[in-house]
Design an enzyme around this catalytic site. Sequence first.
Site, short mmCIF file in Angstrom:
data_model
loop_
_atom_site.label_atom_id
_atom_site.label_comp_id
_atom_site.label_asym_id
_atom_site.label_seq_id
_atom_site.Cartn_x
_atom_site.Cartn_y
_atom_site.Cartn_z
N SER A 62 45.33 41.39 36.97
CA SER A 62 45.83 42.25 38.04
C SER A 62 47.35 42.30 38.01
CB SER A 62 45.36 41.75 39.41
OG SER A 62 43.96 41.77 39.50
N SER A 101 45.08 41.51 44.56
CA SER A 101 44.18 40.38 44.36
C SER A 101 42.79 40.84 44.74
CB SER A 101 44.59 39.18 45.23
OG SER A 101 43.56 38.20 45.27
N GLY A 102 41.86 40.78 43.79
CA GLY A 102 40.50 41.23 44.09
C GLY A 102 39.91 40.50 45.28
N SER A 103 40.01 39.19 45.27
CA SER A 103 39.46 38.39 46.36
C SER A 103 40.32 38.44 47.61
CB SER A 103 39.33 36.92 45.91
OG SER A 103 40.62 36.36 45.69
N GLY A 104 41.62 38.69 47.42
CA GLY A 104 42.54 38.64 48.54
C GLY A 104 42.89 37.22 48.95
N THR A 105 42.53 36.25 48.09
CA THR A 105 42.78 34.85 48.41
C THR A 105 43.59 34.15 47.32
OG1 THR A 105 40.69 34.14 47.39
CG2 THR A 105 40.64 34.67 49.75
N THR A 106 44.00 34.84 46.28
CA THR A 106 44.76 34.21 45.19
C THR A 106 45.99 33.54 45.78
OG1 THR A 106 44.00 35.98 43.72
CG2 THR A 106 45.83 34.62 42.95
N GLU A 166 40.26 45.46 38.02
CA GLU A 166 41.50 45.65 37.25
C GLU A 166 41.58 47.05 36.64
OE1 GLU A 166 40.87 40.98 36.49
OE2 GLU A 166 40.35 42.43 34.94
#
Length: 199
Positions: A62, A101-106, A166
Amino acid sequence: MTTTTSAVRTGYASTDDIVRNLSLVRDEIADTAAKIDEQQLADLGRHLSHPGRIFVAGAGRSGLVLRMAAMRLMHLGLNVHIAGDTTTPAIASGDLLLVASGSGTTSGVVKSAETAAKAGARIAAFTTNASSPLAGLADTVVIIPAAQKTDHGSSVSRQYSGSLFEQVLFLATEALFQSLWDNTDVPAEELWLRHANLE
């Protein structure tokens, strides 16, 4: 005792494999891109057009996509910095942090957003997760409805890990660049003058 990981040997990819998987990737990208809320993307575009510097932060693949986006924004003449580069200045009020961030938690990406928020900067985020910590920090969010990288049993994508996120992130940032450029009278020849010449 040291353990080593041996490479996994695979068979060759046949023409049929390639044809099947080109269709898989193309169709998944098209289906997912079509589900993006265009208004969310337009809102992000307005933030990019505001005065102030643009900072880009992302991890892994990403992050690589956002680096490509930063290059195109630079070609437009915008003042763009990559978080983590040695010459990147401090972010401040009036600036924009663009993150993904795909998860939003990186953790590193969320930490960057927290730092930007404390500095009074605006935050624009791409994620799959509208209820994530990253989305909660952002002033504007674009939801890409793709599988998260650890969602290996997902029915959303047959591709590995976060590939679909991505890929669609790349399309979304390219559409943003093209839309911003469409609203200028700057010819491609002028953009090209900003292209790197120390390669």
